[in-house]
Design an enzyme around this catalytic site. Structure first.
Site, PDB file in Angstrom:
ATOM      1  N   SER A  66       0.838  -1.194   0.000  1.00  0.00           N
ATOM      2  CA  SER A  66       0.000   0.000   0.000  1.00  0.00           C
ATOM      3  C   SER A  66       0.873   1.243   0.000  1.00  0.00           C
ATOM      4  O   SER A  66       2.045   1.187   0.383  1.00  0.00           O
ATOM      5  CB  SER A  66      -0.904   0.017   1.232  1.00  0.00           C
ATOM      6  N   ASP A  67       0.310   2.359  -0.424  1.00  0.00           N
ATOM      7  CA  ASP A  67       0.980   3.623  -0.157  1.00  0.00           C
ATOM      8  C   ASP A  67       0.883   3.879   1.347  1.00  0.00           C
ATOM      9  O   ASP A  67       0.141   3.206   2.069  1.00  0.00           O
ATOM     10  CB  ASP A  67       0.346   4.755  -0.963  1.00  0.00           C
ATOM     11  N   SER A  68       1.637   4.839   1.827  1.00  0.00           N
ATOM     12  CA  SER A  68       1.757   5.050   3.264  1.00  0.00           C
ATOM     13  C   SER A  68       0.390   5.259   3.920  1.00  0.00           C
ATOM     14  O   SER A  68      -0.347   6.186   3.575  1.00  0.00           O
ATOM     15  CB  SER A  68       2.648   6.268   3.525  1.00  0.00           C
ATOM     16  N   TRP A  69       0.027   4.350   4.821  1.00  0.00           N
ATOM     17  CA  TRP A  69      -1.208   4.411   5.601  1.00  0.00           C
ATOM     18  C   TRP A  69      -2.478   4.321   4.737  1.00  0.00           C
ATOM     19  O   TRP A  69      -3.571   4.655   5.194  1.00  0.00           O
ATOM     20  CB  TRP A  69      -1.248   5.684   6.461  1.00  0.00           C
ATOM     21  N   ALA A  70      -2.346   3.877   3.498  1.00  0.00           N
ATOM     22  CA  ALA A  70      -3.501   3.900   2.596  1.00  0.00           C
ATOM     23  C   ALA A  70      -4.583   2.898   3.000  1.00  0.00           C
ATOM     24  O   ALA A  70      -5.767   3.124   2.714  1.00  0.00           O
ATOM     25  CB  ALA A  70      -3.050   3.636   1.163  1.00  0.00           C
TER      26      ALA A  70
END
Length: 818
Positions: free
Chosen positions: A311-315
């Protein structure tokens, strides 16, 4: 155990090679080796790198699978979930490693500490599984190369591959084994801040760049010495937010996804990319991190991707704020079911998946399927055998002078000369004094871009310093910063530094920054205006409502230019920026305009080389340059309207501004002149599975050596769907001496001619008449036509007559499916 054999030869020169014209687009036969990838491997001039495993010892897929299955059979549920967790190192603890709660770290860049945590994972955990160590190495680690948009302006995949080989070498020397690059998002709205990180508007050019970057970062196979794991991002559609607003939901019809936005990702997967990052935003109302149609349907089922998705950061966590899930418990479940292998930063998997497994919401098989690609990549990378870095050699690699020389050359290759009236550039020997004016002239950070990694500002020479160094004592350099620019918090916007202001024809106050700039200009033989955007004005969460020059730069530029021209003195504009800016006034008033982008660590020296004629600009625009914000989005590969754009009764225009862009896609001038002639096709008719060859002669008619990018475009005149008026299908950057000529050849076949039809919902080549152009931009004028016919199946008709075989994209096949 120290792995001290990870050394690599630094690619020298520009690494240029002949260009392949095979287009990496979607197709059904995805297991066949990509022709572009094959050609890059065969003809690259990058010095081959020794591999960590000889061909005889490279494990077979069966051996890799067996090793992974053996690990999975011994792992507990908690240990498996730990492999799905990437933790930001600022939140790390030794206990988390020892518990097996971490499969990867983010933002750790100390080689000594990297070795320490790898020892913890390898020596003191039950399963002895090494860590992936990810870092945002976008344009370089210690040595910064030009921004990605500028790299695309080289139109030279071999050069871009060589850059990324050096980027990988420096990164690996620290012990980082994974980078979150390249970004492959097609972007057609320069208001979007992250346009700076991609390759522009065109899927063919972006696909060629994607393959080059994957090959440079990963090498011939995962685990090669001096190489790292690439992560292509942001899958998918992230580059098309409405209004250019970062993170906004994106709405794209499937025909645009298939033909425009997905091809660069497909090319990267076929080139061997080991990991993919899902995007932040929702695509057609489904968050990318929970989008099974993308992560499973397209990526794995259609393309056969065998790496892992992060995932992208915290997505995964932010799917709750998007309104897709009620709570984080649901977010963890939906993301895993959709095909998201690793959670970056939020620890949502770590906190909520154990209960889902215990409740049988997630089966053990589903959990194993999520972990398997991660372990597979770690095995293929050789991390179990070679997890450590020789920290004693790190600094020598990071400060290798060859890297700086390579970065200087690369920066000179990215520059695009947009205007050069009266041969204002290069600077003539008769010039004895130069006024350097602008807020970016003495700002090294402006050259470094928005992702500086671990580069040092002290090692980056400003444009002013580089110009002084190159000019020497014989040329007087005068400097005036002029008007300030800056990016401020939204609530504190300062109209003097942020909001573009209209030109005020009233004379500036005597002590104002603009008045000082005018006075300095009039003291010199030549004025260099260094204008544009600071690095903080581009990148993530750096969208703009306007593409005008920030602050009062336009007002200063006009005042200085008009005063200097009235005095009979030349002016040149040097643009430092990460997106197209409104330079419409400058395009008719400033004699010379040189786009240098954000050129990196050696950008100062490279720009000085260009200004004084030690290098010749040969870059071409990787996007269409708008006249103003009101033209956005604007791109060359648009569809025709009901009336031909060249017709007298054409009505689809603005009444207050020309409809055409300021500069077309593929445009760029040189200090020398080139001609293209003798366009020939070896045949005027091919079957839908066949190919033809186009040749053209390019000649340097000027007095300087220089580069020309020969570009080929096609157009399908009719079919099951309307096709763009032109599409790039081949290019080659050619270096020629004065008077030298070269015949450039392109192959046009199924790869170039196929498209995804919304009528048939399939890829195919349709029988039809085609236009073909070759030239130096998307406005190429050399023109030929050819016909594609249906393949002939012998003895398939009555009385043994040959009849045309229907292609996959014929109108009468699944015509009702829209």
């Amino acid at each position: 155990m120290q792995d001290q054999d990870r050394t690599a030869t630094v690619p020298q020169g520009n690494g240029r090679k002949a260009s392949s014209t095979h287009q990496p687009t979607l197709r059904s036969c995805f297991l066949r080796p990509h022709p572009l990838l094959v050609s890059l491997l065969l003809i690259t001039s990058v010095t081959p790198l020794a591999t960590s495993q000889s061909p005889a010892t490279i494990p077979s897929e069966a051996a890799v699978a067996a090793r992974v299955d053996s690990l999975l059979a011994k792992m507990t549920v908690a240990e498996k979930i730990g492999q799905l967790n990437q933790l930001d190192y600022v939140n790390a603890s030794d206990d988390a490693i020892l518990r097996g709660d971490v499969g990867a770290f983010l933002n750790l860049a100390d080689p000594v500490e990297i070795n320490r945590v790898q020892h913890l994972a390898l020596d003191r955990t039950r399963m002895h599984i090494p860590l992936l160590l990810g870092f945002d190495v976008i344009n370089g680690y210690r040595t910064l190369f030009p921004i990605s948009l500028a790299q695309a302006a080289t139109w030279d995949p071999a050069l871009v591959e060589a850059m990324h080989a050096t980027i990988a070498q420096e990164t690996a020397a620290v012990g980082i084994n994974w980078t979150f690059a390249p970004m492959l998002d097609i972007a057609r709205d320069p208001r979007w801040g992250r346009i700076v990180e991609g390759s522009g508007e065109d899927p063919y050019l972006a696909s060629r760049m994607a393959v080059a970057k994957i090959q440079g970062l990963q090498g011939p196979q995962l685990g090669a010495p001096g190489k790292i794991l690439a992560c292509v991002k942001h899958f998918a559609g992230y580059g098309a937010p409405p209004g250019g607003r970062d993170y906004d939901s994106v709405y794209l019809p499937e025909v645009q996804l298939q033909n425009v936005y997905l091809p660069p990702f497909r090319a990267a997967v076929e080139a061997g990319a080991g990991s993919v990052m899902s995007a932040y935003m929702s695509l057609n109302d489904v968050p990318a991190s929970g989008n099974a149609a993308l992560l499973r349907g397209v990526l794995r089922d259609q393309w056969g991707f065998r790496g892992f998705v992060v995932s992208d950061s915290w997505a995964i966590h932010t799917m709750r704020s998007e309104g897709y899930v009620e709570n984080l418990d649901q977010a963890a479940l939906r993301a895993l079911k959709a095909g998201e292998n690793m959670d970056m930063g939020s620890q949502t998997y770590l906190k909520f998946l154990p209960e889902h497994v215990a409740n049988h919401d997630v089966s053990l098989r589903e959990l194993d399927d999520a972990v398997r690609p991660i372990l597979r990549i770690k095995v293929l990378m050789g991390l179990f055998e070679h997890p450590y870095v020789d920290a004693s050699k790190t600094e020598a690699t990071l400060t290798d002078p060859a890297h700086r020389a390579q970065a200087r050359h690369a920066a000179s290759e990215t520059a695009v000369l947009l205007r050069n009236e009266d041969n204002t550039l290069p600077i003539a020997p008769s010039i004895h004094s130069i006024a350097v004016i602008g807020p970016l002239a003495d700002t090294p950070a402006a050259l470094m871009g928005s992702w500086p990694a671990k580069a040092k500002k002290s090692e980056t020479l400003s444009l002013l310093s580089a110009i002084r160094e190159r000019a020497g004592a014989a040329v007087q350099i005068l400097y005036e910063p002029g008007v300030p620019i800056g990016r401020e918090p939204q609530a504190e916007l300062n109209p003097d530094t942020i909001t573009p202001r209209p030109y005020n024809s009233d004379p500036p106050a005597p002590d104002s920054p603009i008045a000082k700039a005018v006075a300095t200009s009039l003291k010199a033989d030549l004025t260099l205006l260094i204008l544009g955007e600071d690095a903080s004005m581009n990148g993530e969460y750096a969208s703009r409502a306007s593409i005008d020059l920030p602050g009062r730069q336009e007002e200063m530029m006009q005042a200085v230019t008009l005063a200097a021209r009235k005095a009979g003195k030349p002016v040149a504009l040097v643009l430092v920026n990460g997106r197209p800016l409104n330079i419409t006034w400058a395009s008719t008033h400033v004699p010379s305009i040189l786009e240098v982008w954000q050129p990196g660590t050696e950008g100062g020296h490279a720009v000085a080389d260009l200004l004084f004629g030690d290098a010749n600009p040969g870059g071409k625009l990787p996007l269409t340059w708008p006249r103003s914000t009101g033209q956005i989005p604007i791109y060359y590969a648009h569809n025709a309207t009901k009336v031909n754009q060249e017709a007298a009764d054409f009505k689809s225009f603005y009444w207050d501004e020309p409809t055409t862009p300021l500069y077309p896609f593929g445009f760029g001038l040189s200090y020398t002149t080139f001609t293209l002639r003798d366009l020939k096709l070896n045949t005027s008719e091919i079957q839908s599975g066949g190919s033809l060859e186009a040749t053209v002669v390019v000649e340097n008619k000027g007095s300087r050596p220089g580069d020309e990018v020969v570009q080929l475009y096609t157009h399908q005149r009719s079919g099951t769907a309307v096709r763009p008026v032109r599409e790039l299908k081949g290019f080659e950057r050619v270096t020629l001496q004065p008077g030298e000529s070269k015949t450039v050849a392109f192959t046009i076949g199924p790869r170039q001619l196929q498209f995804w039809s919304p009528a048939t919902r399939a890829w195919g080549v349709e029988p039809d008449d085609f236009d073909l152009w070759v030239g130096d931009s998307s406005r190429a004028t050399l023109h030929e036509t050819f016909k594609v016919t249906a393949p002939v199946k012998i003895a398939a008709g009555q009385n043994g007559q040959a009849v045309p075989e229907k292609t996959v994209a014929k109108e009468d096949k699944n015509d009702h499916e829209q």
